[in-house]
Scaffold this motif. Structure first.
Motif, mmCIF file in Angstrom:
data_model
loop_
_atom_site.group_PDB
_atom_site.id
_atom_site.type_symbol
_atom_site.label_atom_id
_atom_site.label_comp_id
_atom_site.label_asym_id
_atom_site.label_seq_id
_atom_site.Cartn_x
_atom_site.Cartn_y
_atom_site.Cartn_z
ATOM 1 N N ASP A 210 -8.289 3.120 -23.867
ATOM 2 C CA ASP A 210 -7.334 4.174 -23.517
ATOM 3 C C ASP A 210 -7.227 5.223 -24.622
ATOM 4 O O ASP A 210 -6.933 6.388 -24.347
ATOM 5 N N SER A 211 -7.448 4.787 -25.861
ATOM 6 C CA SER A 211 -7.394 5.741 -26.975
ATOM 7 C C SER A 211 -8.596 6.664 -26.982
ATOM 8 O O SER A 211 -8.600 7.690 -27.666
ATOM 9 N N ILE A 212 -9.633 6.304 -26.227
ATOM 10 C CA ILE A 212 -10.815 7.176 -26.086
ATOM 11 C C ILE A 212 -10.653 8.079 -24.868
ATOM 12 O O ILE A 212 -10.869 9.293 -24.938
ATOM 13 N N SER A 213 -10.260 7.501 -23.740
ATOM 14 C CA SER A 213 -10.123 8.288 -22.516
ATOM 15 C C SER A 213 -9.074 9.375 -22.661
ATOM 16 O O SER A 213 -9.122 10.390 -21.952
ATOM 17 N N ALA A 214 -8.131 9.186 -23.591
ATOM 18 C CA ALA A 214 -7.111 10.220 -23.813
ATOM 19 C C ALA A 214 -7.726 11.535 -24.263
ATOM 20 O O ALA A 214 -7.106 12.601 -24.119
ATOM 21 N N PHE A 215 -8.945 11.474 -24.798
ATOM 22 C CA PHE A 215 -9.619 12.692 -25.248
ATOM 23 C C PHE A 215 -10.525 13.296 -24.169
ATOM 24 O O PHE A 215 -11.049 14.393 -24.350
#
Length: 606
Positions: A210-215
């Motif tokens: 989720d910390s990647i998809s947020a970008f």
């Protein structure tokens, strides 16, 4: 991963060549990056047998700047302002080789004629260099991520740098263009970690994607696009349009694709194959690695068992104080029932993020007012309050201080506004005193303003000192009139218990065979932390072995030294002078801090 506090030093670590993730290929764009870093390294001199301490310090600092282009740029080297670190195998190997050479020269230096200040400098520099060599040997560069976050989130802070000139925008565009190479290098090392069994524990990576998809968002919604939404007033319309168009192209063609590729790699290859064991001792050469981390983060020759037993003693002591508070508020249930009451009663939780931030701001302003009574010297740098960035907030700790490497920028006290029903207001006084003032902001800002210190000390952070000071600052609030509400005081005690329990669960998991659930149960059973915070904290300790030991060890040392000064000096003891004496030499290991306070006491008695 270089897990440091000062943002400019935060963590920029990694490969050369070509590596693949599934059917996608990453390529190391070596033509420009390698030439730039080579140019940066030309001024480094090889150690000599007749080296002086000053020359060793200079060489070590130049080596640091050569491999840290953002640090170099922040300190005035504009040639590196558009660069990202070269983290190829060749680059890291060469950096380690040169670090080892400087370390060997320092170890062989005749220290018999050094002054007291020079002896301190030599000791701290040797510790820093030894840690760099140790971490390379333990293959720490295989781990550019933790349970909390990783390089993909920290590198995005480039978008928050000051943008005042056309050069600032061009340098930013250059760094956007370099992101594919940077991500390729990081991914290469992650692959090496998979092959070697050096990964975070799989359980700590749940939700990491989720910390990647947020970008991965439309271009104009990307945090990377923010610099192009406002421009300095002196820019012409032509300049604005030109940079905006270039920014859109760079984000569309360079930034978003690498985040998508990284997301695919993490979800399809890395996370499914991450290691099952949680203990650092289960890593290759794990027992030696964990003992190394224990000594590094405590700055003392302690064993994991000694730390564990100290933690159990502290937990028992603090629990007695907590039970007294429960009695004083007239609660009739058990300790566990009181914790459940605190975790579930809506009266203790903010309704909006704004309410939480305003509460933090109010407490911070009260803390500002206490400073002149307890400190003779205060920093010139102000601080602000901001929410933890949304893309990392779900797995991030409850709050943190983010310092600035520039004298025209403030520090920030970050408050986590994610999951408001897990952010109790009774913890806010202790959290604010720790992260803002008189805790991290005051200590770190003063450290950077010590212009007489060599740069390797001004821009470094010794965790036992800094985190020990932060926890001591929570205690100092008690003297200063905070925690008037008994629930707030219980919040202070639960924060102290939290740090004491860390000594137990960190060593328990990494050296004594504890399961993750054992650690969760111990933390939940002894603190009023929300279960969300308990789980994120335990995952943090699993993926960052030893760091959690810093807090209590440092705080107990500072408290012991204060008691020594008070008992020895009697009426000559002055709290402002004592605090200034603690902070006047910056961040130092615990044995050196004790020598400094002994000298302060002797000077007051003379």
């Amino acid at each position: 991963m270089r897990k440091l506090i000062l943002p400019v030093l935060i963590l920029l670590s990694i490969t050369g060549c070509k590596t693949t993730t599934g059917s996608k290929a990453y390529y190391y764009l070596g033509d420009t990056t390698q030439k730039q870093t080579t140019d940066n390294k030309q001024n480094i001199k090889a150690p000599t047998h007749n080296a002086t301490l000053d020359s060793i310090i200079t060489n070590a600092w130049q080596l640091n700047l050569a491999y840290s282009p953002e640090l170099a740029a922040s300190l005035g080297n504009k040639r590196t302002a558009g660069q990202l670190p070269d983290l190829s195998p060749e680059s890291l190997s060469e950096q380690n080789k040169q670090t080892q050479q400087i370390l060997n020269t320092l170890k062989s230096l005749d220290k018999s004629k050094l002054s007291k200040d020079e002896i301190i400098n030599a000791k701290i520099l040797q510790d820093q260099l030894q840690n760099q060599v140790d971490m390379y040997a333990f293959k720490d560069h295989y781990l550019p991520i933790t349970a909390e976050s990783g390089f993909h989130a920290y590198i995005a802070s480039m978008a928050t740098s000051p943008f005042n000139t056309a050069d600032d925008y061009q340098h930013y565009l250059d760094k956007l263009a370099a992101l594919p190479a940077y991500f390729a290098q990081q991914t290469f090392w992650l692959k090496q970690g998979l092959a070697a069994g050096i990964t975070p524990a799989k359980v700590t990576l749940i939700g990491f994607e989720d910390s990647i998809s947020a970008f991965i968002v439309p271009v104009e919604q990307s945090g990377y696009f923010k610099p192009f939404t406002t421009f300095p007033s002196h820019f012409t319309e032509t300049q604005k349009n030109q940079f905006t168009q270039q920014g859109k192209i760079a984000i569309s063609e360079k930034v978003l694709p690498v985040y998508q590729d990284f997301y695919d790699f993490m979800t399809q290859e890395y996370i499914p194959n991450a290691r099952q064991q949680i203990a650092a001792s289960a890593l290759p050469d794990g027992p030696a690695f964990y003992q190394n981390r224990v000594e590094y983060y405590t700055t003392l020759p302690m064993t994991a068992e000694e730390v564990h037993q100290l933690g159990l003693t502290e937990v028992a002591r603090i629990k007695t104080e907590m039970e007294q508070v429960i009695t004083n508020v007239g609660y009739k249930g058990t300790f566990a029932e009181f914790l459940h009451f605190l975790r579930t009663d809506p009266q203790f939780y903010p309704k909006t993020a704004e309410e939480l931030l305003k509460e933090a701001a109010y407490i911070a302003k009260k803390a500002d007012a206490m400073l002149p009574k307890y400190f003779g010297k205060l920093p010139r740098t102000p601080y602000g309050i901001a929410p933890v960035p949304a893309e990392i907030a779900p797995k991030y700790t409850t709050g943190r201080y983010a310092g600035s490497d520039r004298d025209d920028q403030p520090g920030y006290y970050w408050v986590n506004t994610y999951a408001l029903d897990k952010r109790p207001l009774y913890e806010m006084e202790a959290l604010t005193l720790h992260e803002a003032v008189p805790g991290h902001h005051l200590q770190i800002s003063l450290n950077k303003e010590l212009t007489d210190l060599p740069n390797f000390r001004r821009y470094s952070y010794i965790s036992a000192f800094g985190e020990g000071w932060g926890l001591y600052s929570e205690y100092l609030g008690l003297e200063a009139g905070f925690y008037q509400d008994p629930y707030s005081n219980f919040g202070r005690l639960t924060y102290e218990m939290w740090r004491a329990a860390r000594l137990v669960v960190d060593t328990g998991m990494h050296a004594k065979g504890w399961s993750r659930q054992q650690a969760v149960d111990f933390m939940a059973g002894n603190t009023a932390l929300s279960m969300h915070n308990v789980n994120t904290e335990i995952d943090r300790y699993i993926s960052w072995p030893g760091q959690a030991l810093s807090y209590k060890i440092g705080e107990l040392t500072i408290k012991r030294l204060r008691a020594k000064a008070e008992n020895t000096l009697g009426e000559k003891f002055n709290i402002r002078e004592f605090h200034d004496a603690i902070l006047e030499n910056g961040s130092v290991p615990m044995p050196i801090l004790e020598q400094m306070i002994d000298a302060y006491i002797a000077q007051k008695l003379s």
